[in-house]
Each structure stands twice: as structure tokens, then as C-alpha cells.
Enzyme design. Structure first.
Site, short mmCIF file in Angstrom:
data_model
loop_
_atom_site.label_atom_id
_atom_site.label_comp_id
_atom_site.label_asym_id
_atom_site.label_seq_id
_atom_site.Cartn_x
_atom_site.Cartn_y
_atom_site.Cartn_z
N ARG A 58 -4.61 -5.99 -6.41
CA ARG A 58 -6.01 -5.73 -6.02
C ARG A 58 -6.32 -4.23 -6.09
NH1 ARG A 58 -8.42 -3.96 -1.60
NH2 ARG A 58 -6.72 -4.32 -0.09
N ARG A 109 -6.52 10.53 -0.82
CA ARG A 109 -6.16 10.92 -2.19
C ARG A 109 -7.42 10.97 -3.07
NH1 ARG A 109 -2.78 6.33 -3.65
NH2 ARG A 109 -3.15 5.55 -1.56
N GLU A 135 -6.41 5.47 1.13
CA GLU A 135 -6.42 5.95 -0.25
C GLU A 135 -7.54 6.97 -0.47
OE1 GLU A 135 -5.57 2.52 -2.57
OE2 GLU A 135 -6.98 3.14 -4.11
N HIS A 167 0.88 -1.18 0.00
CA HIS A 167 0.00 0.00 0.00
C HIS A 167 0.91 1.21 0.00
CE1 HIS A 167 -2.88 3.01 1.33
NE2 HIS A 167 -3.85 2.15 1.10
N HIS A 218 0.71 -4.90 2.27
CA HIS A 218 -0.71 -4.66 2.57
C HIS A 218 -1.62 -5.85 2.28
CE1 HIS A 218 -4.26 -2.23 3.14
NE2 HIS A 218 -4.68 -2.41 1.90
N HIS A 219 -1.45 -6.51 1.15
CA HIS A 219 -2.46 -7.51 0.77
C HIS A 219 -1.82 -8.69 0.06
CE1 HIS A 219 -6.73 -8.47 0.07
NE2 HIS A 219 -6.28 -9.09 -1.00
N ARG A 269 -2.11 0.74 -6.97
CA ARG A 269 -1.15 0.79 -5.86
C ARG A 269 0.25 0.38 -6.25
NH1 ARG A 269 -5.21 -1.69 -1.47
NH2 ARG A 269 -6.37 0.25 -1.38
P1 FAD Z 1 -9.34 -11.03 7.94
O1 FAD Z 1 -10.27 -9.91 8.18
O2 FAD Z 1 -7.89 -10.73 8.06
O3 FAD Z 1 -9.74 -12.18 8.97
C1 FAD Z 1 -9.07 -13.41 9.01
C2 FAD Z 1 -9.09 -13.91 10.43
O4 FAD Z 1 -8.68 -15.27 10.48
C3 FAD Z 1 -8.12 -13.15 11.33
O5 FAD Z 1 -8.79 -12.63 12.44
C4 FAD Z 1 -7.08 -14.20 11.73
O6 FAD Z 1 -6.55 -13.99 13.00
C5 FAD Z 1 -7.89 -15.47 11.65
N1 FAD Z 1 -7.09 -16.68 11.46
C6 FAD Z 1 -6.05 -16.85 10.61
N2 FAD Z 1 -5.58 -18.10 10.70
C7 FAD Z 1 -6.33 -18.74 11.63
C8 FAD Z 1 -6.31 -20.05 12.18
N3 FAD Z 1 -5.42 -20.96 11.77
N4 FAD Z 1 -7.23 -20.37 13.12
C9 FAD Z 1 -8.13 -19.45 13.56
N5 FAD Z 1 -8.17 -18.18 13.08
C10 FAD Z 1 -7.29 -17.84 12.13
N6 FAD Z 1 -10.03 -3.49 1.63
C11 FAD Z 1 -11.01 -2.80 1.02
O7 FAD Z 1 -11.68 -3.32 0.14
N7 FAD Z 1 -11.28 -1.52 1.38
C12 FAD Z 1 -10.56 -0.88 2.34
O8 FAD Z 1 -10.87 0.26 2.66
C13 FAD Z 1 -9.49 -1.57 2.96
N8 FAD Z 1 -8.72 -0.96 3.88
C14 FAD Z 1 -7.75 -1.68 4.51
C15 FAD Z 1 -6.99 -1.07 5.50
C16 FAD Z 1 -6.04 -1.80 6.20
C17 FAD Z 1 -5.21 -1.12 7.26
C18 FAD Z 1 -5.84 -3.16 5.90
C19 FAD Z 1 -4.81 -3.96 6.64
C20 FAD Z 1 -6.58 -3.77 4.90
C21 FAD Z 1 -7.53 -3.03 4.20
N9 FAD Z 1 -8.29 -3.62 3.19
C22 FAD Z 1 -9.28 -2.91 2.58
C23 FAD Z 1 -8.15 -5.05 2.91
C24 FAD Z 1 -9.23 -5.81 3.65
O9 FAD Z 1 -9.45 -5.23 4.91
C25 FAD Z 1 -8.86 -7.28 3.83
O10 FAD Z 1 -8.37 -7.83 2.66
C26 FAD Z 1 -10.09 -8.06 4.25
O11 FAD Z 1 -10.71 -7.41 5.33
C27 FAD Z 1 -9.73 -9.48 4.62
O12 FAD Z 1 -10.87 -10.08 5.19
P2 FAD Z 1 -10.83 -11.61 5.57
O13 FAD Z 1 -12.07 -11.89 6.32
O14 FAD Z 1 -10.51 -12.41 4.39
O15 FAD Z 1 -9.57 -11.72 6.54
O1 MEZ Z 2 -8.77 -1.59 -0.45
C1 MEZ Z 2 -7.97 -1.12 0.33
O2 MEZ Z 2 -7.04 -1.76 0.80
C2 MEZ Z 2 -8.13 0.30 0.71
C3 MEZ Z 2 -9.19 1.06 0.06
C4 MEZ Z 2 -7.31 0.83 1.58
C5 MEZ Z 2 -7.35 2.25 1.86
O3 MEZ Z 2 -6.44 2.94 1.40
O4 MEZ Z 2 -8.29 2.72 2.48
#
Ligand code: FAD
Ligand code: MEZ
Length: 568
Positions: free
Chosen positions: A541, A378, A375, A362, A501-502, A399
Site C-alpha cells: 500500500r 521524510r 512518513e 512501516h 503496519h498494514h 515502504r
Molecule cells: P480500523 O480503523 O482499524 O477500525 C477497525 C475497528 O474494528 C477497530 O476499532 C477494531 O477494534 C474493530 N473490530 C475488529 N474486529 C471486530 C469485531 N469482531 N467486532 C467488533 N469490532 C471489531 N493510512 C493513511 O492512509 N495515511 C496515514 O497517515 C496513515 N497513518 C497510519 C499510522 C498508524 C500508526 C497506523 C497504525 C496506520 C496508519 N495508516 C495510515 C493506515 C490506516 O490508519 C488504516 O489502514 C485505516 O485507518 C484502517 O481503517 P479501518 O476503518 O479499515 O480499520
Molecule cells: O499511509 C500510511 O500508513 C502513512 C502515511 C503513515 C505515515 O507514515 O504517516
């Protein structure tokens, strides 16, 4: 006294905290936390007494009811969970320094085998692994489809990366877009996503993402979400990034809504519970999971279907660097649990993977605060300038390109520069001001002095940019959206640099989120959704597409797993 247990021991012995001398009876530490609250009050009550603190450790953006034991430990040094992402210096009684070591899934083999040999401790229809958006969406939809669900989360706090998401959730042809007069097409979202992903995405998954995106907004809205603000993210040709009114962070809101609805529907949610193995029978069908309960030890849950919603691995720099050596030593924007052990579990169960070599940086992490600056700043009009006071890139390009451009500047960092009209357009900016990472000046020259760039040059850069806004064309860097002139004092700057970041890659799935094995067959009873999977985002992404991904595919995974469980 060295730790809290010593201190409380002096007050009344083990049963001050525990049910009996045997210690905790569940991994949520339900009884222990209730004891803390009964003496000290709940988080809100404690935070109410911290009004004079600039940053209150008991008032946070985390979701659910945060357990006292997330930070305050009985038999080891306490640690502030906030320190995993921020750089606060809380004065914590019996506190130690935050550190986290990655623990492979296959340690303590003997104890694991013993638990498997002992047979299941309990039975359910669907086990969901991970309490981020994908897991919680799957839980809600599996419950709505009649399944009994246990959701397991290894961290002491729920929400994964989802709770940190800031800028928005992409969706096309939505009601909020229509209300704002924004014309969009699902087909354009597909094209933008494929182009941003350098066309290596799985086109069928991209179709599912875009075609279900407005339904996902409706689904969240029906459960109480506010997705009415719509802005622009990098690589999008239309404003389609949805977030709460006024531009508040999307992730904490979406995660809280999903959490509340999963709890309301009676999901059995267990924290401090790491899944270390997906169990299968001789025919290759899923039979359950092996759980490592932080306090209760290893045990087996028998289940018909399992949903891997374990997120990515951006916080595990060893793993990141293995796939992309250029990112060795980089900081990460992610929560501490984004280590990739879920991926190891899936691979051990025979899952195939794709695109693991594509890890995204990121462009804008604040090195001062350790937090990602969205983002959306911006998207709402901020520009990027270097130490010479000049713009150097189309700020809302994808990105990969923005990050590469920043890394080429002197100091491998840059400044996000904006004015008070941008600040007023996005609530999220107040968090950055609160965290003390924003410099301020009454004029561009005063701001320039604070951040150490030439004042006349910064003023000229802003004036030239304002000319582009007036004419509607950025002839320098072809920035496609020019939402507002930067002319309202005060002016602000945040130093930013790229951070991991991702994880674009992950487990291979089909359009029903069924997990594919190496030889191409589907693993019966195994589903995956969200950042744990690969294929939706290709090589890069687009901002806003992950929240869309986790809500849509999480929803599908929950429904499909419930259906499968009913049939088996
Ligand atoms: P997560 O939300 O990461 O959840 C996965 C969970 O699984 C975690 O809590 C982890 O601890 C748990 N886990 C892992 N392994 C195990 C295991 N073996 N046993 C039990 N639990 C486990 N995306 C956007 O589209 N828009 C945004 O504005 C945006 N902003 C972002 C800002 C930040 C700071 C970050 C870091 C990411 C951002 N993203 C954004 C990306 C997005 O947030 C993530 O890609 C998305 O939320 C991932 O969701 P998920 O449910 O797949 O994983
Ligand atoms: O998709 C993302 O990771 C996102 C929009 C992050 C951010 O800059 O807010």
C-alpha cells in the site's frame, strides 16, 4: 482494597457504581461512567489539574468521549490503555500491567448457541462492525440514506487504527491541491497505486479509489474537516496527501469528524461489543449478527445488512507470521484491536479472501517510544542515515524498499535526521518531541555525538544532500522530492526501525463493496470496507492511500447497505 470495587464498596456498596446489584446494564457502561464523572469530573476537568505532568494520562489523541472504565476497572486490575502503544509508566491506583491475549471467535460455543436459539434481542436495518474510519464513514452514509444503524466496536475506545493515522489522505484533482497550485490527475493516482502495489491490485477497485478521492475530501470538508495541507508520501509522483493545516495528524482529525457526524445523526454506537458471527438464513442471505457484549453477554441483533469494517491484523504477530514468516517477532504500529478476528467472522460466513500473504512493514517506528514516526517527516525533507552517518536509500521510495534497506544496516535500524525548518513544517513532529524520542544538537556534529555516529561523516552527508536540493537532483539515490535544505539549527534525530503496519489482504469485494463468496457469488446483505478488505492496495500500500480507501469505500458501503436494507 485490591481493586476499585473494594475501595468504592467501602464507600457505599454496589450502587455507588451500578444501577442495581445485577451489575452493568449496557456495554458502554453508561451509568457506571456517569458515576465516575459525577464524583471526579470529566476528562478535561481532570486533565486541567495535571498541567505539571509532562504527559497527562487524561489528555489524549483518542476520539469521542473516552470512558473512565477504558482504563479504570472495577473488579480487576486497572490498566492504562495508552500502554498498548506507548511505554509510559503511569502510577495508577490498583493498576496492573498491560497485556492482551487474542481470543478466538468460537470459544464458549454453548453460550453462543443458546443466544442464537433465544432469537434476536433487537432489530435494525444495518449493523456496522468496527468504529474506525471505514465503519464511521459507513454509519454516516447509511444514516444519510435513511437506515437505522447499530455500530458495534469490540474495544473500549473507538477509532481503531484510523485514530492513529498520521501522514495524510491521498486524493487527486482536489480543491486544496488547486489552491496550492499542485497539478495532479486521477489517472496518475491510479498508475502510482498500481505500480506501488506491484500491479496485483484489483484495477476496478483502484479506479473507484482514485476517481472518488476528491469527492471524499469534499465530503469530509462539508462535515467540518480541514484537509488543506498537502504533502508527499512514498511512491507518489505528486503531492497529494491531505491533512489538517500545519501538518497535524490526519487520522485523529478525520475520525473525530466522522464520529461527531455519526453521533449527530443518531447512530447507536456500542463499545466493548465484539461480533463473533454473521448470521445467515438457509438461502445464504444475511439475517444479523451474534454479539459478545463484554458485560451483557451474547445476544443477537436482527439486521438486513451487515458492513464488515473490522480493520486489519497487524497487531496479531502469530497471524502475521503465518502469512509472512519474515515478520515473526516484529513490533507493530497498530492499535491493540487489530487482531483479525473480524476476518475470521467474515470467513466463517463464507467470504472469500485475497492477498493475505502481503503484510506491510512501516519503515519508521521509534523503538524508544513505541510509536510510528510519520512518513510525512521524510516527505517534508528528513533524510535517513545509518550508524556510519551515511544515507543509504531514496527516503521516499515505497515502504517495502525503505524497510528492506533499513534492515540491511548495522543494528537493523537507522536515524531520521532533520533540521528546524522540517520541524516547523509539520505540527506532528511536536508530538514526537513531547514524547521524548527526539535527540537534538546545535550542529550536525553535536547531534552525531548524541546518537553515536561519526560527526564529520554526518556533516558531510548533510552538506552533500543540501547540494542535491540546490541542484534539484539527487544523483546518489534519485530521491524525487527535495523540499528543503537541512541548514537551520538545531538538528534532530529519531532512531527508527521497521514494524508491522498494514494488512494489504482481506475480504474480496466488488466495486459496490459487496462481499464475494468462495464460489464467486455475492453474499446477499454482506458488505465490507477498509483494511478488512483486499484488492485495493495489491502487494504494497502507498502511504496515504488507506485513509482514502476507508472514507471512499466506507461511504459506498454505508449507502449500498442502506439501499439493500430498504429493498429487503
Ligand atoms: P480500523 O480503523 O482499524 O477500525 C477497525 C475497528 O474494528 C477497530 O476499532 C477494531 O477494534 C474493530 N473490530 C475488529 N474486529 C471486530 C469485531 N469482531 N467486532 C467488533 N469490532 C471489531 N493510512 C493513511 O492512509 N495515511 C496515514 O497517515 C496513515 N497513518 C497510519 C499510522 C498508524 C500508526 C497506523 C497504525 C496506520 C496508519 N495508516 C495510515 C493506515 C490506516 O490508519 C488504516 O489502514 C485505516 O485507518 C484502517 O481503517 P479501518 O476503518 O479499515 O480499520
Ligand atoms: O499511509 C500510511 O500508513 C502513512 C502515511 C503513515 C505515515 O507514515 O504517516
Amino acid at each position: 482494597a485490591d481493586v476499585l470495587a473494594d475501595f468504592h464498596g467501602e464507600m457505599g456498596g454496589c450502587d455507588t457504581c451500578h444501577v442495581s446489584k445485577k451489575g452493568p446494564t449496557d456495554d458502554n457502561l453508561t451509568h457506571e461512567n456517569a458515576q465516575c464523572v459525577s464524583c471526579h469530573g470529566d476528562l478535561n476537568e481532570i486533565a486541567a489539574g495535571e498541567k505539571d505532568l509532562k504527559i497527562s494520562p487524561h489528555k489524549s489523541h483518542l476520539i469521542g468521549e473516552i470512558a473512565c472504565t477504558s482504563c479504570h476497572k472495577g473488579h480487576e486490575k486497572s490498566v492504562a490503555y495508552c500502554d498498548a502503544c506507548h511505554s509510559f509508566d503511569f502510577d495508577m491506583p490498583f493498576g496492573g500491567k498491560w497485556e492482551r491475549k487474542f481470543v478466538p471467535i468460537d470459544v464458549q460455543k454453548d453460550a453462543q448457541e443458546k443466544a442464537i436459539a433465544a432469537g434476536p434481542r433487537e432489530t435494525t436495518d444495518v449493523v456496522i462492525i468496527g468504529s474506525g474510519g471505514a465503519g464511521l464513514a459507513a454509519a454516516v452514509s447509511a444514516r444519510d440514506n435513511g437506515a437505522k444503524v447499530i455500530l458495534l466496536e469490540k474495544e473500549p475506545v473507538p477509532g481503531g487504527n484510523t485514530k492513529l493515522a498520521a501522514g495524510g489522505m491521498n486524493a487527486a484533482e482536489t480543491k486544496p491541491q488547486a489552491a496550492l497550485g499542485i497539478k495532479d490527475k486521477k489517472e496518475i493516482m491510479i498508475q502510482d497505486t498500481m505500480k506501488g502495489g506491484r500491479n496485483i491490485n484489483d484495477p476496478e477497485l483502484v479506479k473507484v479509489l482514485a476517481n472518488n478521492s476528491s469527492d471524499s475530501i469534499d465530503w469530509l470538508t462539508a462535515m467540518g474537516a480541514d484537509m488543506n495541507d498537502v504533502g508527499r508520501m512514498g511512491g507518489a509522483s505528486v503531492n497529494r496527501s491531505h491533512r489538517p493545516t500545519g501538518g497535524a495528524g490526519v487520522g485523529a482529525h478525520v475520525a473525530q469528524v466522522l464520529w461527531d457526524n455519526a453521533v449527530k445523526r443518531g447512530t447507536d454506537i456500542r463499545l466493548n461489543s465484539r461480533v463473533v458471527r454473521v448470521l445467515k438464513d438457509d438461502s445464504g442471505k444475511v439475517t444479523g449478527v451474534l454479539v459478545e457484549g463484554k458485560y451483557t453477554g451474547y445476544y443477537v441483533i436482527k439486521a438486513d445488512a451487515v458492513v464488515m469494517a473490522t480493520g486489519g491484523f497487524a497487531k496479531n504477530n502469530d497471524r502475521v507470521a503465518k502469512y509472512d514468516p519474515k515478520l515473526k517477532g516484529f513490533a507493530a504500529t497498530n492499535h491493540p484491536g487489530a487482531t483479525g478476528d473480524g476476518l475470521d467472522v467474515a470467513m466463517q460466513a463464507g467470504a472469500d479472501t485475497r492477498d493475505l500473504e502481503w503484510v506491510q512493514a512501516h519503515p519508521t517506528l521509534s523503538p524508544r517510544g513505541g510509536v510510528m514516526v510519520t512518513e510525512a517527516v521524510r516527505g517534508n525533507g528528513a533524510i535517513l542515515v545509518n550508524r556510519e552517518g551515511d544515507r543509504f536509500v531514496n527516503e521516499i521510495t515505497t515502504r517495502d524498499k525503505a524497510s528492506a534497506a533499513i534492515l540491511k544496516q548495522k543494528g537493523a535500524s537507522a536515524f531520521l535526521v532533520f533540521d528546524d525548518s522540517v520541524r516547523k513544517s509539520l505540527k506532528k513532529i511536536e508530538n514526537y518531541v513531547h514524547l521524548g524520542i527526539v535527540d537534538e544538537g546545535k550542529t550536525p556534529e553535536e547531534l552525531a555525538k548524541k546518537i553515536g555516529v561519526p560527526g564529520a561523516e554526518l556533516a558531510k552527508t548533510i552538506a552533500t544532500y543540501n547540494g542535491f536540493v540546490k541542484s534539484g537532483k539527487d544523483t546518489q539515490f534519485e530521491r524525487p522530492n527535495l523540499p528543503r535544505e537541512l541548514g537551520t539549527a538545531p538538528y534532530y534525530a529519531i532512531e527508527v526501525k521497521p514494524a508491522v503496519h498494514h494488512s494489504m489482504g482481506g475480504v474480496k469485494i466488488d466495486t459496490k463493496t459487496e462481499v464475494k463468496a468462495k464460489d464467486g457469488h455475492l453474499i446477499q446483505g454482506m458488505y465490507a470496507a477498509g483494511e478488512a478488505t483486499g484488492g485495493v492496495h495489491g502487494a504494497n500500500r502507498l502511504g496515504g492511500n488507506a485513509i482514502s480507501d476507508i472514507v471512499t469505500f466506507g461511504r459506498i458501503a454505508g449507502a449500498e447497505a442502506a439501499k439493500y436494507a430498504k429493498e429487503h
